[in-house]
Design an enzyme around this catalytic site. Structure first.
Site, PDB file in Angstrom:
ATOM      1  N   ALA A 143       1.162  -1.121   0.133  1.00 24.32           N
ATOM      2  CA  ALA A 143      -0.019  -0.129  -0.064  1.00 24.32           C
ATOM      3  C   ALA A 143       1.022   1.485   0.031  1.00 24.32           C
ATOM      4  CB  ALA A 143      -0.757  -0.197   1.093  1.00 24.32           C
TER       5      ALA A 143
ATOM      6  N   HIS B  25      -0.709   2.044   9.167  1.00 25.25           N
ATOM      7  CA  HIS B  25       1.123   2.181   8.926  1.00 25.25           C
ATOM      8  C   HIS B  25       1.018   3.222   8.044  1.00 25.25           C
ATOM      9  CE1 HIS B  25       5.079   1.293   7.168  1.00 25.25           C
ATOM     10  NE2 HIS B  25       4.258   2.006   6.195  1.00 25.25           N
ATOM     11  N   GLU B  26      -0.537   3.107   7.108  1.00 21.05           N
ATOM     12  CA  GLU B  26      -0.209   4.346   5.721  1.00 21.05           C
ATOM     13  C   GLU B  26      -1.084   5.360   6.810  1.00 21.05           C
ATOM     14  OE1 GLU B  26       1.566   3.853   3.535  1.00 21.05           O
ATOM     15  OE2 GLU B  26       1.644   0.978   3.714  1.00 21.05           O
TER      16      GLU B  26
ATOM     17  N   HIS C  53       1.588   7.909   8.585  1.00 12.96           N
ATOM     18  CA  HIS C  53       2.178   7.816   7.699  1.00 12.96           C
ATOM     19  C   HIS C  53       2.076   9.626   7.532  1.00 12.96           C
ATOM     20  CE1 HIS C  53       5.596   5.799   6.452  1.00 12.96           C
ATOM     21  NE2 HIS C  53       5.189   5.038   5.803  1.00 12.96           N
TER      22      HIS C  53
HETATM   23  N1  BES Z   1       5.777   3.902   1.222  1.00 15.12           N
HETATM   24  C1  BES Z   1       5.524   2.526   0.885  1.00 15.12           C
HETATM   25  C2  BES Z   1       5.339   1.404   0.234  1.00 15.12           C
HETATM   26  C3  BES Z   1       5.860   1.760  -0.913  1.00 15.12           C
HETATM   27  C4  BES Z   1       7.041   0.521  -0.692  1.00 15.12           C
HETATM   28  C5  BES Z   1       6.566   2.624  -2.123  1.00 15.12           C
HETATM   29  C6  BES Z   1       8.484   0.839  -1.466  1.00 15.12           C
HETATM   30  C7  BES Z   1       7.065   2.251  -2.992  1.00 15.12           C
HETATM   31  C8  BES Z   1       8.295   1.738  -3.134  1.00 15.12           C
HETATM   32  C9  BES Z   1       4.762   2.101   1.806  1.00 15.12           C
HETATM   33  O1  BES Z   1       4.404   3.026   3.268  1.00 15.12           O
HETATM   34  C10 BES Z   1       4.574   0.723   2.825  1.00 15.12           C
HETATM   35  O2  BES Z   1       5.767   0.841   3.530  1.00 15.12           O
HETATM   36  N2  BES Z   1       3.946  -0.405   2.948  1.00 15.12           N
HETATM   37  C11 BES Z   1       4.264  -1.658   2.766  1.00 15.12           C
HETATM   38  C12 BES Z   1       3.670  -2.207   3.890  1.00 15.12           C
HETATM   39  C13 BES Z   1       3.725  -1.451   5.159  1.00 15.12           C
HETATM   40  C14 BES Z   1       2.797  -1.984   6.352  1.00 15.12           C
HETATM   41  C15 BES Z   1       5.245  -2.290   5.989  1.00 15.12           C
HETATM   42  C16 BES Z   1       4.173  -2.520   2.004  1.00 15.12           C
HETATM   43  O3  BES Z   1       4.026  -1.839   0.612  1.00 15.12           O
HETATM   44  O4  BES Z   1       4.924  -3.525   1.739  1.00 15.12           O
HETATM   45 ZN    ZN Z   2       5.304   2.805   4.905  1.00 18.45          ZN
END
Ligand code: BES
Ligand code: ZN
Length: 883
Positions: A269, A304-305, A308
């Site tokens: 996400a 989590h999102e 942020h």
């Molecule tokens: N900002 C990230 C998503 C992301 C990651 C975008 C890499 C582009 C490149 C988001 O906040 C995130 O960390 N998502 C995780 C899930 C989270 C609960 C650890 C994911 O997408 O796995």
């Molecule tokens: Zn993240």
């Protein structure tokens, strides 16, 4: 095309941007093959930069259509445009307006970065460097602008048009069948947080009143018809919003918060301001379609999102080396949220299991890097377990070292001092040093030194002197580019447990302080002498996993059995069982390989029996304690010359022994935990189901009479996906006719639901039998499978490579060859997903010689490919490098 040998980006080379963008007005006219993007940028020289400088904007595969500066078209000699950059050599050294028109093809975008289509929906993914695939821009997080986005589309194709911020206008474009919406986001943000969505979407709506009394509209958009699967995500969102107010004093700041679920998404996400875009796997859930684990993931990722919004969006990162500033901190926050919503010990144990399974393995191999890397070739490859999970541990250690009050003061100072800025890790840590009056210079090594520290603890008791002596020594192994290390600050949670199971009071001979029950190690070797200790205690070390280290302690089996039964720290009760089981399994793997007789450990079986019988323990904890270390855990402990078949056999034998020893108790507990009330996804009910399903699984592991029938019966009669999947997954480990029947039945029931088909694909990819490779290959041709969808690829191929130790590591190399073929096919289409897949081979050096040679050869074949993406090229180069 980019080449993989492009120069690395270095933290040490950071310079502030020469130009700032104050506002950007985007006008996006959506079209399947030719979307027109007009961007008007209000640009000014950066007072912090050395003037005068050319203006250089990033692009990635763009087609420039028109360019104007302060309303005037630029002459050919005044600018240089390539698909990947737009340069104006001599821009005016004062504020000006730049209008750029580009055209992009969202339907041809298979990388799922920039503007692309998921099914018929238009959506964007800009982190880390996707905005440059939409328009030319200084695509770096320290350029923060105010965005106004006008979207136009066919009314029939895309009735819903969304972007960041608040809706300020919408209407029809007369006579064209098209309509538009204008969104304005008043908060300056980096380009990676931009998002827009257009499509035929349904939604559920709710409201949230912030604690200062503002009304916020909450919407979750999904494919029409799936609205009834959004309620758990909505509930989690509201709980997360309340929790952030209570735990961190953080309120939401726009009039609307939107989540859009899409089926094609590279990650889990994305936290775009006011418009989170989600992989639908982490939104859609109902009792009949999602497991308890799915519900828990949805809760954690929605939170989590959302979190942020403050740690990432309001305060963003100065550059991508600071990625842990938002990700490590936000993972820490989502872990704390889940701990408060569910069970703190159970959450901690699960998080540590994840850390060891992913981050410890990464830290021990060729892809090891610091929480804040100093150099990268491709930033996409640094969204790693180290940045995320070890990054969260580093924040947790700040709290452990400084105490909860000082930690909160430091966080408050961080929000007050840096709101609206693009900050650094140094600035973050300085807030804690300032708030607590602490010196955190040595602590910063956690950000710059890679590798998992090892702490050796030797305790001894002197009954005559009533003294307990604890000798502690730390070492940090060499990692790529870091042959020698400095000693770190290691907060070691400690208790000395007396015979009655209570902690003895801790008094240190030299008057050194033990604050919050924690010893802070700072030197290579230290000795602590505890006085007035009237009985021989059992030391409980690194309680709550206070530091992300490998602990080696001279505890006897009897001492571990005692801790398993009596340690007041629940994490270490669990850990004691794991340590006992791991010792036995490591011994038995060696025995199997040398032809010696395996050892039996009645003490371990009794410890497990005692935990199962302990009525004070919550079922979820008991379920975790009864889950033996996985094959990968055992491999990590052995560390070299790994034979996955021997590991599998030793583990299967122990599972059978446990199931045999406690068969009556498991059968009885299974019956007692049966519940006929309607399914509810809360932690207590999930814990009950988890324990019941562990009982079932161990009965099957022991091949108890009727166990297969019990599992097959549960599969058929389950009224929820958790119990149905658990039964199927237990059956899938046995080559019985019931397995084939259940797998066919499962597809017949759920074949038209892609997220459930993923469970079916993943389960088959996990079967530890030699026929699995052919089965997986055949499934790549199944109509339900598609290489273009990241969820399908991860479910089938990812699970095979990451979660099937024996079959991926087949002694004939067939597993490696298959992954190489998949990566070859995938890399030109979606390099991010391909790079993550090939990383499954990163631990090749620890394998026994035959497999090691085959795995290395597989990596070399990939490295030798004529045209490789920068993503995949970077992984194979580093995986093969002699550090
Ligand atoms: N900002 C990230 C998503 C992301 C990651 C975008 C890499 C582009 C490149 C988001 O906040 C995130 O960390 N998502 C995780 C899930 C989270 C609960 C650890 C994911 O997408 O796995
Ligand atoms: Zn993240």
């Amino acid at each position: 095309m980019r080449t993989e040998q492009a120069l690395p980006v270095r933290l040490a080379d950071y310079r502030p941007p020469d130009w700032l963008v104050e506002t950007i007005e985007l006008d996006v006219s959506l079209d399947p093959k030719a979307t027109r993007v007009r961007a008007a940028l209000q640009i000014k020289p950066n007072p912090k930069a050395e003037a005068p400088a050319p203006l250089m904007l990033d692009g990635d595969g763009l087609t420039l259509v028109a360019l104007k500066l302060d309303g005037e078209p630029l002459a050919a000699g005044q600018y240089a445009a390539t698909p990947d950059s737009l340069t104006i050599a001599q821009p005016p050294q004062k504020p000006f307006r730049l209008e750029i028109e580009t055209v992009v093809d969202p339907s041809a975008n298979t990388r799922l970065m920039g503007l692309y289509r998921s099914g018929a929906t238009y959506c964007t993914q800009c982190e880390a460097e996707g905005f440059r695939r939409i328009t030319f821009f200084p695509d770096r997080p320290d350029v923060m602008a105010v965005y106004t986005t006008r979207i136009e589309a066919d009314q029939a194709d895309a009735p819903v048009l969304l972007a960041n911020g608040n809706l300020v206008a919408s209407g029809e474009v007369p006579g064209s069948g098209r309509h538009f919406a204008v969104w304005h986001d008043p908060f300056p943000k980096p380009s990676y947080l931009f998002a827009l969505v257009g499509g035929k979407l349904g939604f559920v709506e709710d409201r949230f009143r912030t604690r200062s009394g503002r009304e916020v509209v909450l919407r979750i958009y999904v494919e029409p018809g799936k609205e009834d699967r959004c309620f758990y995500a909505m509930d989690a969102l509201k709980r997360a919003m309340r929790w952030d107010e209570e735990a961190f004093g953080r309120e939401y700041d726009l009039d609307i918060f939107m989540i859009v679920a899409v089926s094609d998404f590279n990650m889990g996400a994305m936290e775009n301001k006011g418009l989170n875009v989600f992989n639908d796997k982490y939104v859609l859930a109902s009792p009949a379609t999602a497991t308890d684990a799915d519900f828990a993931h949805i809760e954690a990722i929605v939170a989590h999102e959302y979190f942020h919004n403050w740690t990432g969006n309001r305060i963003t990162c100065r550059d991508w080396f600071q990625l842990c500033l938002k990700e490590g901190l936000t993972v820490f926050r989502d872990q704390e949220f889940s701990a408060d919503q569910r069970s703190r010990p159970v959450e901690r144990i699960s998080d540590v299991r994840g850390l060891r399974a992913h981050q410890f393995v990464e830290d021990a191999g060729p892809l090891a890097h610091p929480v804040r890397p100093a150099l990268y070739h491709e930033i996409n490859n640094f969204y790693t377990a180290t940045v995320y999970e070890k990054g969260a541990e580093v924040v947790r250690m700040l709290e452990v070292l400084l105490g909860p009050e000082n930690f909160r003061k430091g966080m408050d100072l961080y929000f007050a001092r840096h709101d609206g800025e693009a900050a650094t890790v140094d600035e973050f840590v300085r807030c804690f040093a300032d708030a607590a009056g602490a010196d955190l210079a040595q602590f910063m090594l956690w950000y710059s030194q890679a590798g998992t520290p090892e702490v050796v603890a030797v305790g001894s008791y002197d009954a005559g002197a009533k003294v307990y002596r604890l000798d502690l020594a730390q070492t940090i192994p060499p990692t790529p580019g870091q042959p020698a290390k400095e000693p770190m600050v290691i907060p070691l949670g400690l208790g000395l447990v007396g015979r009655d199971g209570r902690d003895l009071p801790l008094r240190v001979a030299d008057g050194r302080k033990i604050e919050h029950g924690v010893l802070a190690l700072t030197k290579p070797a230290e000795t602590f002498v505890f006085t007035d200790i009237g009985e021989a205690p059992v030391p409980s070390l690194n309680r709550g996993f206070s530091a992300p280290i490998k602990l080696v302690a001279n505890l006897t089996a009897d001492q571990l059995t005692f801790l398993a039964a009596r340690d007041p720290d629940p994490f270490n009760r669990w850990q004691a069982v794991q340590t006992l089981a791991t010792r036995l399994l490591v011994d038995n793997v060696a025995a199997l390989r040398s032809g010696a007789a395996p050892r039996r450990d009645p003490g371990l079986l009794d410890a497990l029996g005692a935990i199962l019988a302990d009525g004070t323990l919550e079922p979820a904890f008991v379920a975790l304690a009864l889950t033996l270390p996985g094959e990968a855990d055992i491999a990590r402990e052995i560390g070299r010359d790994i034979d996955p078949d021997a590991i599998f056999s030793a583990r299967a034998a122990l599972r059978a022994a446990v199931g045999e020893h406690l068969a009556a108790e498991f059968a009885e507990r299974y019956r007692r935990l049966t519940d006929t009330r309607p399914y509810r996804p809360d932690a207590e009910n999930a814990g009950r189901r988890a324990l019941r399903n562990v009982c079932l699984d161990l009965l099957v592991a022991a091949r108890r009479p009727n166990a297969i029938a019990l599992a097959a019966g549960q599969y058929q009669s389950a009224d929820n996906m958790t119990d149905r999947m658990a039964a199927l997954s237990t059956l899938s480990l046995c080559g019985v006719p019931e397995r084939a029947a259940a797998l066919d039945d499962f597809y017949a029931r759920y074949g038209d639901d892609p997220l459930i088909v993923d469970k079916w694909l993943g389960l088959q990819a996990s079967i530890p039998e030699s026929a699995t490779l052919d089965r997986v290959k055949a499934l790549t041709a199944h109509p339900a499978f598609s290489m273009a969808n990241p969820n399908r690829v991860r479910a089938l191929i990812g699970t095979f490579a990451m979660a099937n130790q024996t079959q991926f590591n087949r002694a004939d190399g067939g597993g490696y060859d298959f992954i190489v073929e998949c990566v070859r096919a995938l890399d030109p289409k979606n390099p991010q997903v391909a790079a993550r897949l090939i990383a499954a081979l990163k631990s090749w050096r620890v394998l026994e010689p035959t497999r090691r040679a085959l795995a290395e050869a597989a990596l070399r074949r990939v490295a030798g490919e004529a045209s490789l993406s920068r993503d995949t090229g970077d992984i194979v180069q580093r995986a093969l490098a002699e550090s």
